[in-house]
Design an enzyme around this catalytic site. Structure first.
Site, PDB file in Angstrom:
ATOM      1  N   GLU A  15       0.795  -1.171   0.165  1.00  0.00           N
ATOM      2  CA  GLU A  15       0.064   0.140   0.042  1.00  0.00           C
ATOM      3  C   GLU A  15       0.953   1.556  -0.147  1.00  0.00           C
ATOM      4  O   GLU A  15       0.670   2.146   0.597  1.00  0.00           O
ATOM      5  CB  GLU A  15      -0.956   0.004   1.233  1.00  0.00           C
ATOM      6  CG  GLU A  15      -1.735  -1.177   1.052  1.00  0.00           C
ATOM      7  CD  GLU A  15      -2.869  -1.231   2.526  1.00  0.00           C
ATOM      8  OE1 GLU A  15      -2.966  -0.347   2.972  1.00  0.00           O
ATOM      9  OE2 GLU A  15      -3.245  -2.391   2.752  1.00  0.00           O
ATOM     10  N   GLU A  27      -4.663  -8.744   0.453  1.00  0.00           N
ATOM     11  CA  GLU A  27      -5.894  -8.604   1.381  1.00  0.00           C
ATOM     12  C   GLU A  27      -7.092  -8.080   0.634  1.00  0.00           C
ATOM     13  O   GLU A  27      -7.134  -7.429  -0.014  1.00  0.00           O
ATOM     14  CB  GLU A  27      -5.346  -7.507   2.241  1.00  0.00           C
ATOM     15  CG  GLU A  27      -4.110  -7.769   3.140  1.00  0.00           C
ATOM     16  CD  GLU A  27      -4.151  -6.586   4.216  1.00  0.00           C
ATOM     17  OE1 GLU A  27      -5.113  -5.794   4.332  1.00  0.00           O
ATOM     18  OE2 GLU A  27      -2.783  -6.527   4.589  1.00  0.00           O
TER      19      GLU A  27
END
Length: 647
Positions: A252, A357
């Site tokens: 991220e 995820e």
């Protein structure tokens, strides 16, 4: 001029996000523009936005023609909001996309939220079907002109899970099979730079017959990340673990919420250094580069390069409310499917993708609302639609967590709802979702999935159809299937699928889906071409042909050479005379294309239909082909299958 000043001021008033006063039109045109502007404002203020639409359209086109992209975007925004509120979603989508284009032309990313809304209200109807021909499946799933990546399955999608906060499993990964009906291929663990290698998690993953995904996070930023004793020891311990490891370093990175965001060049240098260390020390480690799916415009600058990345991952979540906040707009119409499109289109031709995820909440703590129906809809999309739509999506890791702390927002847990747990077990039972990480692995039943499009209309024997349906109203009331104009099925529950038998679907058939919302209103009608093909089984083995069998004048024609050779005959072709000679044991067969006379050991016999050339392949009547060398031939009309049993 006073007029110029007024138009400049109004540009600022309407375009409150613009950088400065825009250049006004030439005086002769200014009066016309001003008239449209003032009339639109007056009509909107009077509650008559419908009458304001032509004025907004004029102003949008005018400012676009002059290169004033900011005002063009702002008036497009008036139009998309109007048509959205009216329920004219096609027009709204057009103006949302136009507004985004104008913001991009202006050098701003302010249109991203408008594209998101366009996706929310876009009606989508796509069909996917089972396919048992591996070559067809792998054409879609394989990388273009490249080898499979490290640990990449030939086709199928690895099941992954983060289970540490699941009270039924925790980090005893062997419990996944008993609780959810199937062992998982990948288990997720979190690690932090400066801490030791998570050997306990690796040991438990190994005991469960799985691989480990490690989210390795440099909590103090990228500066401390360096090659040295700590890193080398960590890498050697990873090798000793003796299992496949997917290393997701500093994920991220495109989001300002992480400490390693903000310096793409430094990030790339650190990632490349780690790649080189693990290539030298731990060949069982695959490097995963894994941004978040938003903000999308900041993803690509962080890519380390194809030579340093084994897999491309992404963190991708959906939730009922934006940022889990009920005071913000509802996100129920957002689909997880479209959220992957940009990243997939950019990288799938080069690397396999994984959802590093992902999660779908079934309960909103912040709103104290149950969203089980919505969660099931999107779990079905996650595990049945996304792997079929994106065939190089090769792994999905579910974030199995109930955010039950004081600042809780959502419950993503699979086990806090018996209905969700049961539905998850049902979804993952599909063999296409793989339980073991190994190079070039495949589903146990060797069945894949393909879109029903111009290239994949025809199926053999029977097939299962799975639709991807998304409507602005979110929830689907009923799906009707019409085959050649006749209703053949009506579905009111997920996955709204359909089983078809080949005998019910002639070549050149038309399949339609009629979609109703919960109020019973028809909201979509989509048409697809679909056909079935004749299949051939020899001694119980399904035959694969480059040229499929065909039916001509009521007779089934099958590939002559392929079947003769499968029955043990030697086949020769003489191009000059267009003659085929086949020999097995003491039997010799000669036939000439387009002639009905055939010679078996020199004795003439007649065919009702002659052998013929189809797309460069010799096809002959199936019964003749099967019986010539002593086979017993039968026909199953339900599955449109020729069965040949040899003596």
């Amino acid at each position: 001029m006073k007029m110029n000043k007024r138009i400049g001021i109004l540009s600022l008033a309407v375009g409150i996000m613009t950088a400065g006063i825009v250049q006004s039109p030439a005086p002769a045109r200014a009066d016309i523009v001003w008239d449209h502007w003032t009339q639109a404002e007056a009509l909107q203020a009077a509650g008559n936005s419908k009458a304001a639409v032509p004025h907004w359209q004029y102003l949008t086109n005018y400012y676009a023609s002059t290169g004033d992209w900011e005002n063009a975007a702002l008036f497009s925004g008036k139009l998309d909001a109007y048509f959205d509120a009216l329920g004219d979603y096609d027009q709204a989508i057009y103006y949302y996309e136009q507004e985004n284009k104008y913001w991009v032309n202006a050098g701003k990313d302010w249109g991203a939220v408008k594209l998101q809304r366009a996706d929310q209200i876009r009606t989508t109807v796509e069909l996917y079907r089972e396919e048992n021909n591996e070559s067809i499946v792998q054409q879609l799933s394989d990388p273009k002109g490249a080898q499979l990546a490290k640990f990449e399955p030939a086709y199928g999608t690895y099941l992954g899970v983060y289970s540490e906060q699941d009270p039924k499993v925790g980090n005893i990964f062997t419990k996944m099979a008993s609780e959810y009906g199937k062992k998982h291929a990948i288990y997720l663990a979190y690690a932090h730079w400066g801490q030791s290698f998570p050997a306990t998690y690796a040991k438990r993953a190994k005991e469960a017959g799985g691989a480990l995904q490690i989210a390795w996070e440099p909590d103090d930023g990228l500066d401390p990340v360096a090659d040295g004793a700590y890193l080398r020891n960590w890498a050697r311990e990873a090798k000793v673990a003796g299992i496949p490891i997917f290393l997701r370093f500093a994920g991220e990175m495109n989001g300002a919420w992480v400490k390693w965001h903000g310096n793409p060049a430094q990030y790339i240098a650190k990632f490349r250094m780690l790649h080189d260390v693990f290539a030298a020390e731990a060949p069982n480690v695959a490097m995963v580069w894994s941004p978040g799916d938003v903000p999308a415009n900041d993803i690509d600058p962080y890519y380390p390069g194809d030579a340093y990345v084994d897999w491309v991952g992404v963190s991708l979540y959906i939730e009922p409310y934006e940022n889990g906040d009920p005071s913000l707009p509802s996100m129920l119409a957002t689909s997880n499917v479209e959220r992957l499109t940009r990243l997939y289109n950019t990288y799938a031709s080069r690397k396999p993708l994984m959802l590093s995820e992902t999660g779908v909440p079934h309960y909103s703590h912040s709103a104290d609302e149950d969203y089980t129906e919505w969660a099931k809809l999107n779990l079905q999309r996650l595990y049945e639609i996304m792997p079929y739509k994106y065939p190089r999506l090769k792994a999905i890791t579910y974030f199995n967590v109930d955010q039950g702390m004081a600042s809780a927002k959502n419950d993503y847990s699979l086990s806090t709802s018996s209905e969700i747990q049961s539905y998850y077990k049902q979804l993952i039972a599909n063999p296409y979702l793989l339980s073991e990480v190994k190079d070039a692995s495949k589903p146990a039943d060797h069945i894949g999935y393909v879109p029903i499009d111009a290239e994949h209309q025809a199926f053999t024997k029977g097939t299962r159809i799975i639709p991807f349906i998304k409507i602005p109203e979110v929830y689907i009331g009923k799906v009707e299937y019409l085959l050649n104009g006749r209703v053949i099925a009506s579905q009111t529950s997920l996955p709204y699928g359909l089983d078809l038998k080949a005998g019910d679907v002639p070549e050149g058939s038309v399949l339609q889906l009629r979609i109703m919302n919960k109020a019973g209103q028809q909201v979509a009608l989509r048409t697809f071409g679909i056909s079935s093909q004749v299949s051939v089984d020899i001694n119980g083995a399904v035959q694969k042909f480059e040229q499929a069998p065909v039916i001509v004048n009521g007779s089934t024609f099958t590939p002559l050479r392929a079947i003769f050779e499968a029955m043990g005959a030697k086949v020769d072709y003489e191009a000059a005379t267009r003659t085929v000679t086949a020999t097995k044991g003491t039997t010799t067969v000669k036939l000439t294309l387009d002639q009905t006379t055939v010679y078996v050991n020199g004795k003439a016999t007649q065919l009702e239909e002659p052998a013929r050339l189809v797309n460069g392949y010799t096809l002959a009547p199936a019964r003749f082909v099967g019986e010539t060398f002593g086979g017993i031939v039968n026909w199953n009309g339900t599955s449109r299958t020729v069965t040949i049993t040899t003596k």
